[in-house]
Design a protein around this motif. Structure first.
Motif, short mmCIF file in Angstrom:
data_model
loop_
_atom_site.label_atom_id
_atom_site.label_comp_id
_atom_site.label_asym_id
_atom_site.label_seq_id
_atom_site.Cartn_x
_atom_site.Cartn_y
_atom_site.Cartn_z
N ALA A 65 -90.19 8.08 -18.03
CA ALA A 65 -91.63 7.59 -18.55
C ALA A 65 -92.50 8.88 -18.34
CB ALA A 65 -91.94 6.37 -17.63
N ALA A 66 -92.52 9.56 -17.25
CA ALA A 66 -93.46 10.71 -17.19
C ALA A 66 -93.15 11.49 -18.45
CB ALA A 66 -93.24 11.30 -15.74
N MET A 67 -91.91 12.09 -18.68
CA MET A 67 -91.78 13.09 -19.52
C MET A 67 -92.12 12.36 -21.10
SD MET A 67 -89.88 15.67 -18.39
CE MET A 67 -89.12 16.23 -20.04
N THR A 68 -91.96 11.23 -21.25
CA THR A 68 -92.36 10.70 -22.69
C THR A 68 -93.95 10.60 -22.75
OG1 THR A 68 -92.02 8.52 -21.91
CG2 THR A 68 -90.30 9.30 -23.15
N MET A 69 -94.52 10.23 -21.72
CA MET A 69 -96.02 10.29 -21.42
C MET A 69 -96.44 11.57 -21.95
SD MET A 69 -98.58 8.53 -21.89
CE MET A 69 -98.07 6.92 -21.42
N GLY A 71 -95.01 14.22 -23.23
CA GLY A 71 -94.63 14.42 -24.73
C GLY A 71 -95.86 13.83 -25.59
N ARG A 72 -96.12 12.44 -25.33
CA ARG A 72 -97.12 11.90 -26.06
C ARG A 72 -98.47 12.47 -25.97
NH1 ARG A 72 -98.16 5.94 -24.70
NH2 ARG A 72 -95.91 5.95 -25.64
N SER A 73 -98.82 13.05 -24.89
CA SER A 73 -100.29 13.71 -24.45
C SER A 73 -100.35 15.27 -25.27
CB SER A 73 -100.49 13.97 -23.06
OG SER A 73 -100.29 12.59 -22.17
N THR A 74 -99.36 15.64 -25.26
CA THR A 74 -99.13 17.17 -25.76
C THR A 74 -99.08 16.84 -27.43
OG1 THR A 74 -97.87 17.87 -24.11
CG2 THR A 74 -97.49 19.11 -26.12
N GLY A 75 -98.43 15.87 -28.01
CA GLY A 75 -98.44 15.81 -29.26
C GLY A 75 -99.90 15.53 -29.83
N ALA A 83 -100.74 11.13 -33.84
CA ALA A 83 -99.48 11.56 -33.78
C ALA A 83 -98.81 10.89 -32.80
CB ALA A 83 -99.48 13.16 -33.32
N THR A 84 -97.37 10.45 -33.21
CA THR A 84 -96.75 9.74 -32.53
C THR A 84 -95.66 10.55 -32.03
OG1 THR A 84 -95.32 8.60 -34.31
CG2 THR A 84 -97.20 7.30 -33.19
N THR A 85 -94.97 10.40 -30.79
CA THR A 85 -93.67 11.32 -30.34
C THR A 85 -92.56 10.32 -30.54
OG1 THR A 85 -95.02 12.35 -28.71
CG2 THR A 85 -92.70 12.60 -28.22
N ARG A 86 -91.64 11.11 -31.27
CA ARG A 86 -90.31 10.10 -31.52
C ARG A 86 -88.92 10.75 -30.81
NH1 ARG A 86 -90.98 10.50 -38.16
NH2 ARG A 86 -91.32 12.58 -37.69
N GLN A 87 -89.16 12.01 -30.34
CA GLN A 87 -87.99 12.36 -29.77
C GLN A 87 -88.48 13.49 -28.81
OE1 GLN A 87 -84.75 13.51 -32.44
NE2 GLN A 87 -83.94 11.38 -32.34
N LEU A 88 -87.69 13.65 -27.74
CA LEU A 88 -88.13 14.73 -26.69
C LEU A 88 -86.70 15.57 -26.35
CD1 LEU A 88 -90.63 13.41 -24.38
CD2 LEU A 88 -90.91 15.45 -26.17
N MET A 89 -86.40 16.50 -26.11
CA MET A 89 -85.27 17.17 -25.75
C MET A 89 -85.42 18.21 -24.45
SD MET A 89 -82.08 18.91 -27.57
CE MET A 89 -82.69 20.68 -27.38
N MET A 90 -84.63 18.12 -23.76
CA MET A 90 -84.95 19.25 -22.61
C MET A 90 -83.65 19.90 -22.32
SD MET A 90 -85.93 18.53 -18.57
CE MET A 90 -84.42 17.36 -18.02
N GLU A 91 -83.43 20.91 -22.07
CA GLU A 91 -82.17 21.77 -21.78
C GLU A 91 -82.28 22.45 -20.54
OE1 GLU A 91 -79.87 25.60 -23.90
OE2 GLU A 91 -81.52 24.90 -24.78
#
Length: 147
Positions: A65-69, A71-75, A83-91
């Motif tokens: 939830a923190a990561m997606t939020m 991502g949303r804030s960054t977008g 802008a909506t965040t559809r996907q995030l990827m962490m390596e």
């Protein structure tokens, strides 16, 4: 003030098609506010986290939830509030974690090892969301009645 707490159904069984993909280790469905809606781990895993316990899945849900939020804030900062965040990827040096929107108020996170076909995993995540998005959605909670 008294209220009733209802148990959310565990949606982990819906994640089995993802955890059967070679290289996928764990999958979790989380509400937008970080509640675990379900989780599953691949069979016969080894390593530091061979099977997610409920406690580990709950911690992972909060992190998702923190990561997606984030991502949303960054977008929104980069592309505007619409802008909506559809996907995030962490390596990481051990594998990948993919996050995607999974319905109203819900997100799906999948952890893989380094050998996983990340493109296939992302595609299967989207297919799963398309098939069962209504079940993965976490609707807003009703306000408690005034007493």
């Amino acid at each position: 003030m008294t209220g009733t707490i209802t148990r959310l159904p565990d949606l982990g069984w819906m994640l089995r098609p993802l955890t059967e993909i070679p290289g996928v280790r764990h999958a979790v469905v989380v509400s937008e506010d970080g509640l675990r809606l379900g989780h599953d781990s691949a069979a016969n895993l080894s390593g530091p986290v061979a099977r997610l316990s409920v406690a580990e899945a709950e911690s992972l849900s909060a992190a998702c939830a923190a990561m997606t939020m984030t991502g949303r804030s960054t977008g929104a900062l980069l592309f505007g509030r619409g802008a909506t965040t559809r996907q995030l990827m962490m390596e990481t040096d051990q594998g990948f974690v993919l996050f995607t929107h999974a319905g109203v108020g819900a997100h799906l996170g999948v952890a893989t090892d380094l050998e996983a076909d990340v493109g296939l995993v992302a595609q299967q995540m989207q297919l799963l969301v398309g098939k069962i998005g209504a079940h993965l959605s976490s609707l807003p909670r009703d306000e408690a009645p005034a007493t």
